[in-house]
Design a protein around this motif. Sequence first.
Motif, PDB file in Angstrom:
ATOM      1  N   THR A 289       0.809  -1.222   0.000  1.00 23.55           N
ATOM      2  CA  THR A 289       0.000   0.000   0.000  1.00 23.55           C
ATOM      3  C   THR A 289       0.845   1.277   0.000  1.00 23.55           C
ATOM      4  OG1 THR A 289      -0.187  -0.163   2.420  1.00 23.55           O
ATOM      5  CG2 THR A 289      -1.973  -1.114   1.110  1.00 23.55           C
ATOM      6  N   HIS A 290       2.162   1.146  -0.167  1.00 27.28           N
ATOM      7  CA  HIS A 290       3.047   2.316  -0.192  1.00 27.28           C
ATOM      8  C   HIS A 290       3.992   2.238  -1.392  1.00 27.28           C
ATOM      9  CE1 HIS A 290       1.625   2.523   3.962  1.00 27.28           C
ATOM     10  NE2 HIS A 290       2.055   3.770   4.001  1.00 27.28           N
ATOM     11  N   THR A 291       4.124   3.355  -2.079  1.00 24.82           N
ATOM     12  CA  THR A 291       5.035   3.408  -3.223  1.00 24.82           C
ATOM     13  C   THR A 291       6.294   4.206  -2.922  1.00 24.82           C
ATOM     14  OG1 THR A 291       3.841   5.353  -4.071  1.00 24.82           O
ATOM     15  CG2 THR A 291       3.143   3.179  -4.882  1.00 24.82           C
ATOM     16  N   ASP A 292       6.227   5.073  -1.900  1.00 33.17           N
ATOM     17  CA  ASP A 292       7.373   5.924  -1.585  1.00 33.17           C
ATOM     18  C   ASP A 292       8.368   5.255  -0.656  1.00 33.17           C
ATOM     19  OD1 ASP A 292       5.517   5.952   0.479  1.00 33.17           O
ATOM     20  OD2 ASP A 292       6.032   7.992   1.128  1.00 33.17           O
ATOM     21  N   VAL A 293       7.915   4.257   0.074  1.00 28.75           N
ATOM     22  CA  VAL A 293       8.777   3.592   1.051  1.00 28.75           C
ATOM     23  C   VAL A 293       8.433   2.106   1.116  1.00 28.75           C
ATOM     24  CG1 VAL A 293       7.197   4.142   2.938  1.00 28.75           C
ATOM     25  CG2 VAL A 293       9.572   3.637   3.454  1.00 28.75           C
ATOM     26  N   GLN A 294       9.455   1.298   1.304  1.00 27.03           N
ATOM     27  CA  GLN A 294       9.284  -0.145   1.440  1.00 27.03           C
ATOM     28  C   GLN A 294      10.051  -0.617   2.677  1.00 27.03           C
ATOM     29  OE1 GLN A 294       7.568  -2.488  -1.316  1.00 27.03           O
ATOM     30  NE2 GLN A 294       6.596  -0.536  -0.826  1.00 27.03           N
ATOM     31  N   ILE A 295       9.448  -1.538   3.418  1.00 28.18           N
ATOM     32  CA  ILE A 295      10.076  -2.054   4.631  1.00 28.18           C
ATOM     33  C   ILE A 295      10.878  -3.315   4.317  1.00 28.18           C
ATOM     34  CG2 ILE A 295       9.633  -3.115   6.877  1.00 28.18           C
ATOM     35  CD1 ILE A 295       7.153  -1.357   7.108  1.00 28.18           C
ATOM     36  N   GLU A 296      12.087  -3.334   4.823  1.00 30.63           N
ATOM     37  CA  GLU A 296      12.918  -4.552   4.800  1.00 30.63           C
ATOM     38  C   GLU A 296      13.008  -5.045   6.236  1.00 30.63           C
ATOM     39  OE1 GLU A 296      17.609  -5.421   4.428  1.00 30.63           O
ATOM     40  OE2 GLU A 296      16.732  -4.439   2.657  1.00 30.63           O
ATOM     41  N   TRP A 297      12.330  -6.129   6.520  1.00 29.04           N
ATOM     42  CA  TRP A 297      12.185  -6.598   7.897  1.00 29.04           C
ATOM     43  C   TRP A 297      13.169  -7.705   8.241  1.00 29.04           C
ATOM     44  CZ3 TRP A 297       9.103 -11.325   9.201  1.00 29.04           C
ATOM     45  CH2 TRP A 297       9.140 -11.602  10.580  1.00 29.04           C
ATOM     46  N   THR A 298      13.738  -7.607   9.449  1.00 23.54           N
ATOM     47  CA  THR A 298      14.612  -8.644   9.993  1.00 23.54           C
ATOM     48  C   THR A 298      14.191  -8.958  11.417  1.00 23.54           C
ATOM     49  OG1 THR A 298      16.507  -7.891   8.680  1.00 23.54           O
ATOM     50  CG2 THR A 298      16.990  -9.251  10.626  1.00 23.54           C
ATOM     51  N   ASN A 299      14.090 -10.239  11.719  1.00 25.59           N
ATOM     52  CA  ASN A 299      13.904 -10.662  13.111  1.00 25.59           C
ATOM     53  C   ASN A 299      15.297 -10.910  13.666  1.00 25.59           C
ATOM     54  OD1 ASN A 299      13.453 -11.946  15.556  1.00 25.59           O
ATOM     55  ND2 ASN A 299      11.707 -13.115  14.821  1.00 25.59           N
ATOM     56  N   ALA A 300      15.822  -9.928  14.389  1.00 27.97           N
ATOM     57  CA  ALA A 300      17.186 -10.004  14.918  1.00 27.97           C
ATOM     58  C   ALA A 300      17.242 -10.703  16.270  1.00 27.97           C
ATOM     59  CB  ALA A 300      17.781  -8.605  15.025  1.00 27.97           C
ATOM     60  N   GLY A 301      16.134 -11.298  16.680  1.00 25.24           N
ATOM     61  CA  GLY A 301      16.086 -11.974  17.978  1.00 25.24           C
ATOM     62  C   GLY A 301      14.999 -11.367  18.840  1.00 25.24           C
ATOM     63  N   THR A 302      14.637 -12.093  19.872  1.00 26.40           N
ATOM     64  CA  THR A 302      13.590 -11.639  20.782  1.00 26.40           C
ATOM     65  C   THR A 302      14.184 -10.959  22.009  1.00 26.40           C
ATOM     66  OG1 THR A 302      12.141 -13.443  20.094  1.00 26.40           O
ATOM     67  CG2 THR A 302      11.622 -12.374  22.180  1.00 26.40           C
ATOM     68  N   GLY A 303      13.683  -9.779  22.338  1.00 23.85           N
ATOM     69  CA  GLY A 303      14.087  -9.112  23.568  1.00 23.85           C
ATOM     70  C   GLY A 303      15.583  -8.912  23.687  1.00 23.85           C
TER      71      GLY A 303
END
Length: 432
Positions: free
Chosen positions: A51-65
Amino acid sequence: MAAVAATALALTGCSSGGDDKPAEKPTGPVTIKVWAWYPEFKAVVDQYNATHTDVQIEWTNAGTGQDQYTKLQTALKAGKGAPDVAMLELQEIPTFALTKHLVDLGKYGANNVKGDYVDWAWKQVSSGDQVYAIPVDAGPMAMMYREDIFKKYSLTVPATWDEYKAQAEKLKTASGGKSFITDFGANDGGFLSGLFWQAGAQPYAYDLANPTSIGVNVNSAEAKKVIQYWEGMVGAGLADTTAFHTTDFYNGLGSEKYATYLAAGWGPGYIQANAAASAGKWKVAPLPQWVAGENKQGDWGGSSFAVTDQAKYPDLAAKVAMEIFGAKNTDAWKIGIDKAFLFPTATPVLESDTFKNKEYDFFGGQKVNEVFVPAYNAVGPFAWSPFNSYNFNQLTTGLNQAIEQKTSWTAALDTAQENIKTYATQQGFKVQ
């Protein structure tokens, strides 16, 4: 989310924070790197990107807490490798804000969404007009109880802690000691803090506007009232002390070992995932009160999105932090509520008929948010220390030792008070 401690950072050696002038943007969409461990978060990211053209998220799960916090601290200190946006639990914000590595989101319009949150939640992430993060979820507390056990032993839903103890005594006698009224997990600092919070305790007086001064009152009369109550409950064999978040704990919830669970707003998801055999047997009632007729509440856990000073485009990073679980992002919150069992902090979501009237099959069709939402709205202010890792360690270690050695719980709280004051002084704080 369940609270997890982070390593405290020293007062010295802080950077100057992010650049107020964003870098010149490329012609295509800007990529914003996000670290988070929310359940079902990939679907939320996919929804945002679609739903966004100006920004895109690159997600990483770097660990919990703690795992993520350690990596984040290392990257911030090194000046490279940190994400643009990071998930931080509410109790960790003072620790990271003190290092000056968090961008002031107030400069990018964050105060425009302040009205979407109740006062206590917004104060958890801000100081004056400075905004260090955007709240996402919280953990207002309530009493989940096994309706089948209550019916089996003719128990009544308690409205006060005195009534709670009376029902615990009744349960012990009727079950022949096979069932406890609850489990008191002394290994979770967030749980302990939530109970202190409800009782009116204020362990710390701390404001990032005056970052080198701190008040320490861990062993206040209110905190000791809570500790003495639970010391008596455990000593009388009315409450168990199995560590929270363990297999034995969840087995206790799924069997008839525990009749209640003093849980947070995210608790339903944890019970459903780990005690499936008890589906349909649970109900939710308000947390018992210390004084009949009062409405005092506490919070156990909660999280937010902060922007780090390594963000190349802090304005767009702030946009992501404000929007990804923002009050208007109903599609994201549908995933967060239905799939991840998050308890939203945005009042438009909380007050929506969809959320308040949501029926939970696991709770026999009960609209449990009719209990949790009023609890959230009644939570009062509470300040965290900028060394929460040490704070939680002192609380949990001291109480667990007192339980194992059958020594005074209040003495353990006194010891924690002295140790924390000494530690704060050693870290360069002026202790009030």
